[in-house]
Design an enzyme around this catalytic site. Structure first.
Site, PDB file in Angstrom:
ATOM      1  N   GLY B  14      55.591  76.000  20.143  1.00 44.40           N
ATOM      2  CA  GLY B  14      54.850  74.902  19.525  1.00 44.40           C
ATOM      3  C   GLY B  14      54.922  73.625  20.343  1.00 44.40           C
ATOM      4  N   GLY B  16      53.669  70.578  19.251  1.00 43.38           N
ATOM      5  CA  GLY B  16      53.457  69.410  18.389  1.00 43.38           C
ATOM      6  C   GLY B  16      54.521  68.359  18.703  1.00 43.38           C
ATOM      7  N   PHE B  17      54.726  67.440  17.772  1.00 42.39           N
ATOM      8  CA  PHE B  17      55.700  66.378  18.032  1.00 42.39           C
ATOM      9  C   PHE B  17      57.094  66.949  18.303  1.00 42.39           C
ATOM     10  CE2 PHE B  17      52.550  63.799  15.624  1.00 42.39           C
ATOM     11  CZ  PHE B  17      52.320  62.864  16.610  1.00 42.39           C
ATOM     12  N   VAL B  82      52.274  83.518  19.688  1.00 43.90           N
ATOM     13  CA  VAL B  82      53.543  84.219  19.457  1.00 43.90           C
ATOM     14  C   VAL B  82      53.346  85.246  18.357  1.00 43.90           C
ATOM     15  CG1 VAL B  82      55.914  83.956  18.639  1.00 43.90           C
ATOM     16  CG2 VAL B  82      54.963  82.330  20.289  1.00 43.90           C
ATOM     17  N   GLU B 178      43.103  59.715   2.755  1.00 46.08           N
ATOM     18  CA  GLU B 178      42.395  59.211   3.929  1.00 46.08           C
ATOM     19  C   GLU B 178      41.003  59.825   4.051  1.00 46.08           C
ATOM     20  OE1 GLU B 178      46.214  57.880   6.670  1.00 46.08           O
ATOM     21  OE2 GLU B 178      45.647  59.980   6.590  1.00 46.08           O
ATOM     22  N   ASP B 316      58.127  70.116  11.095  1.00 42.75           N
ATOM     23  CA  ASP B 316      57.626  70.404   9.749  1.00 42.75           C
ATOM     24  C   ASP B 316      58.214  71.676   9.158  1.00 42.75           C
ATOM     25  OD1 ASP B 316      56.062  68.199  10.038  1.00 42.75           O
ATOM     26  OD2 ASP B 316      54.135  69.237   9.946  1.00 42.75           O
TER      27      ASP B 316
END
Lengths: 446, 446
Positions: B14, B16-17, B82, B178, B316
Site C-alpha cells: 500500500g 497511501g499515507f 497482492v 463534503e 486505516d
C-alpha cells in the site's frame, strides 16, 4: 427556452471548432440554435497529445460546451448521439444517453461532426493500434504508454522487456511527430530514476510513414529541420513505409523496394488517416453529395451541399479547394457559416463566398524545439518553439485554461514533471489483455 | 537494484499515507524496501471529493509513487495486486498487470492496505450507490453527478426529471457532508445558466445518517454549526435514519420510530462505512489476529500483530485505542513503523510505543465555510475555512500540486468554474444503464 414564434431553427451537429464558432457567430441572430454533441465538452485538439502524455489534464484542453455558451440565450446544448438525418423532412434523429430517441426539426443544418481515424480498410488494427481523436482516446494512449514501462519493469523475459520498450507510431503528420517526440521525452526525462530494473531511456520510438519525410505538408525546409530534430531526439524514422499488418506484439512494414519487415513493439499508435463518421455517410446517401476518398463532403463556395442550400458542412468534414483539416480552417468556416445563416435569417442573404486566410501551421517536436510556418515565414528550433508557445496560449479556450496550461508547462519544462498519469493494475491489465485475448466482434472497439 | 548482501528485506503493501511515510522513514536505513500498490500513484484522499465534483484534476490530488520515491535508492515500487500472504514462509504473493504471479520474501512486512467501502452486508447496493475510496471511484461519481443533470435536462416525463434532480447521500461523516455541500454548490453556482429546460438549483440533496448529527466525531459544538451551515446551503438532513434498501430509482429509509419511507433519487452515493480488504482478511486468517467489527486488525503498542513482531499494521487498517481512520493517524503510524524497523535493522531495537499526537480534524462545508477542531480550539464558518485552506495547502504532496490546487480553487471560488468535467453520451449512458439493467454477478462491481 421558450420558442420564439416565427424564428428559424438551426441545428448544429458537433461542438468542435467549426460547430462552436458557428454557434458563437449566431449569438445575436434571430434564430433558435440547437447544438448536439456526443461529448459535453469542446476539445482543443491541437494539445490532445499533451493530455495523452501526462502534461495537461482533461480539464485544461477542454471546456464544457454549456459553460462556453451559457450567455448565448438562443443556444441550447444537447448531449446526444446523432443517428440519422432526413433532408427531405428536415429532421435530425438522435439518441440521448441510455438510448431513447430524440428528434430535431431544422431550417438550417450545420454538419460539423469532424472526422474519425481511418485504418484504410483494416479496422481490425484498431484494437491493437488506437488512434487519437477524443479525450477518451488520449486517456487510452496515456495508459498504454506509461503502462508499457510498467510491463517492461516487471517482465522477466528479456524479449518481452525489449518489446514493451518499443513504441511504433504510424503516420508522420503533426500528431505522429508530436507523440513520437513526447514519448522520447517521457523516457529520457520524466521517468529518469523512476525504475530499478529497466533504463527507460533505452525505449525505442519508431515512426513509419508512406511519404518522403515527416511533416511533409510544412514544405521541404521545415520538414528537413523536423527530421533532423527527431533524429537528434532518438526517434527512428522509416519513410516510404506502408504498415500492412498489426497484431498483439508488433507490426509488418513494407518499404519502397517491396521488402516486408517485422518489428516487435509492445505499443503501436495510429495517426495515419481520417475517415468520415456515420453521420456524414448518411448525409451523402440522402443528398447524393459527392465526397473524396476520405469521405469528406464536397461543398460549394458557400460551404453548402449542392442542391441543399440549407445544409452547411464546415470543418474537417468539408472538402473544398484542398483545404487541410486543421483547427484554423474549422474556426474560419464556422464563423463564415454563422454569418451566412444570420444574414439569411435577417432577410438579406449574402452571396459572399468563403475565403480562407492562411494563418500558418505549427508542430511541436520537443522541449525547446518546434517548427512553425506563417505565410512565407518559417521558424524552427528554439525560436519556433517560442512562436508555438505564444500561438497555443493565445488560442486555448478561456483564461482559466491558459493560465493552468502555462503552469503545467512550466513544471514540465523546468522540472520534468508530468503529474497527470494515474493508472492502476486493472487499467494496465486491460491494455495488456488487448494483446493476449482474441479480438471482439465487431473488430473495431476503438 | 542490486541486492545488498545481508540487508533485511522490507515489503510494504500500500502506497497511501501509512505506506508512503514508512518508506520515507526508511530512506537511510540498511534495508531493501519493496512497495507494492495496485495503483501507480499516492492519493491525497482528503481532497478526493473535489476531484469527484470537477474542481481538481486527478493529477492534482495524486503523485506517482515512483516519482515521489525516485531518490530513495533502496526503494523499489511494484505495480501489482497482492493476492495472499504466507506469514510462516514470510512471503507475499501478488499478480502483475495481466495476471502473472509474483512472489516477494520479507524480513519485515508492513500491511498498509487501507480500507474499502462497507455496505454492512448489502454488497448488492454497490452498483446503485458507489462509494468513494479511489480515483476511479471519484471519476465514476463525477460522471453520475454531472450526468444526472444531463438526464434531467433531456427527460420528458416530469417524475423522471424530478428523480434525476434528487441526490441521496448515505453517511454524514466528512465525506458525506463534503459531497453534499459540493453537489449543492454545483447546482446553485457552477451550473447556473447552463441549462434551458431545468433549473439546476432545484436539485434536492438528501443526507441520511444513523447517528444524532452530521460530523458527530467533531463534538456537539462544531457538529451543530455544521448542521446549521448545511441547512442554510439547502441540504436536507435526515438523522437517526437507516438505509434498508437501494435500487435503480431510489432508496428505503427507516427512521427512529421504525417508520420506513421511500425516496425517489436518480443518484445515490455511499459514504457510510468501512470494511477490510481481502488482504487483511487473509492476514487475520493466517496469523489468528483479532479484528474489530469493521475488520480492522488489532495491534500492540508497537503496531505489530501479536505473535508476529515482524508484521506491522499502520494506517486505516490498524485498530488501536479507538484511533480514527484519518490521514494524520496514518502518517504518524507510517513514520513510527519506519523508525522502528530502522532501529531493529541497525541492531539497536527500540521499545518505545506508538503515541499519537492529535493535530485536529477539519471538514469543508461549502465555499467560505468549514469546521476545524485543533485540540481545544474550534473554528467554524469563514475563519474555519481559512484554517482549512492553509492546512490542506500545507499537507498536499509537492509544490507543483499545491500551486495547481490554489489556482483551481481561485477559479472555483471567484468564478464558479469547475473545468474538470468531461463526459460523453456513452459514459452517461453507462451511468443510466446501471439503473435499468439486471445486476451482474457477483453483485459488487464497485
Amino acid at each position: 427556452m421558450d420558442d420564439q414564434a416565427g424564428q428559424r431553427r438551426v441545428v448544429i451537429i458537433g461542438g468542435g471548432f467549426a460547430g462552436l464558432f458557428t454557434a458563437r457567430a449566431l449569438r445575436r441572430a434571430p434564430v433558435q440554435v440547437t447544438l448536439i454533441d456526443r461529448a459535453a465538452h469542446h476539445l482543443f485538439q491541437p494539445l490532445l497529445y499533451q493530455c495523452s502524455t501526462g502534461i495537461l489534464s482533461e480539464g485544461k484542453i477542454t471546456a464544457p460546451l454549456r459553460e462556453l455558451l451559457r450567455k448565448h440565450r438562443n443556444v441550447e446544448c444537447v448531449l446526444a448521439e446523432v443517428t440519422g438525418i432526413d433532408p427531405e423532412r428536415r429532421q435530425v434523429h438522435a439518441r440521448r444517453p441510455g438510448g431513447e430517441r430524440m428528434e430535431f426539426g431544422y431550417d438550417y443544418l450545420v454538419v460539423a461532426a469532424g472526422v474519425e481515424q481511418s485504418y484504410f480498410g483494416h479496422d481490425e488494427f484498431a484494437r491493437y493500434a488506437p488512434g487519437m481523436k477524443s479525450v477518451e482516446d488520449a486517456l487510452v494512449i496515456r495508459r498504454r504508454v506509461f503502462g508499457a514501462f510498467e510491463m517492461a519493469e516487471s517482465a522477466t523475459d528479456p524479449a518481452e522487456r525489449t518489446r514493451w520498450l518499443t513504441f511504433a507510431l504510424v503516420g508522420a503528420g503533426p500528431t505522429g511527430v508530436e507523440l513520437a517526440g513526447q514519448i522520447r521525452e517521457v523516457a529520457t526525462k520524466t521517468l529518469r530514476s523512476e525504475y530499478r530494473h529497466i533504463a527507460p531511456e533505452d525505449a525505442r520510438v519508431l515512426l513509419f510513414d508512406g511519404g518522403d519525410a515527416p511533416l511533409a505538408s510544412f514544405g521541404p525546409v521545415l520538414s528537413g529541420k523536423a527530421a533532423a530534430a527527431l533524429t537528434k531526439l532518438g526517434v527512428e524514422q522509416h519513410m516510404h513505409s506502408i504498415v500492412t499488418q498489426v497484431d498483439g506484439t508488433g507490426l509488418l512494414v513494407r518499404d519502397k523496394d517491396g521488402k516486408v519487415t517485422r518489428y516487435e513493439a509492445g505499443t503501436v499508435l495510429w495517426a495515419a488517416g481520417v475517415a468520415a463518421p456515420a453521420v456524414a455517410t448518411a448525409i451523402v446517401k440522402a443528398t447524393g453529395a459527392k465526397c473524396d476518398r476520405g469521405g469528406r463532403i464536397m461543398v460549394g463556395k458557400d460551404l453548402t451541399v449542392p442542391g441543399y442550400p440549407e445544409i452547411y458542412v464546415p470543418g474537417d468534414l468539408m472538402c473544398l479547394d484542398g483545404l487541410p483539416g486543421v483547427a484554423e480552417v474549422a474556426m474560419q468556416g464556422g464563423l463564415y457559416v454563422g454569418g451566412h445563416i444570420r444574414h439569411a435569417a435577417e432577410g438579406h442573404p449574402s452571396d459572399k463566398p468563403f475565403r480562407y486566410r492562411d494563418l500558418g501551421s505549427a508542430a511541436y517536436i520537443s522541449r525547446g524545439s518546434a517548427v512553425v510556418s506563417v505565410g512565407k515565414l518559417h521558424f524552427s528550433g528554439f525560436i519556433g518553439w517560442w512562436v508555438w508557445l505564444f500561438v497555443h496560449i493565445g488560442f486555448l479556450t478561456g483564461f482559466r485554461n491558459r493560465i493552468g496550461a502555462i503552469l503545467s508547462w512550466w513544471f514540465a519544462f523546468t522540472r520534468d514533471l508530468r503529474r497527470e498519469r494515474t493508472y492502476t493494475v486493472r487499467e494496465v491489465g486491460i491494455v495488456r489483455d488487448v494483446y493476449t485475448s482474441p479480438p471482439p466482434s465487431p473488430a473495431n472497439d476503438g
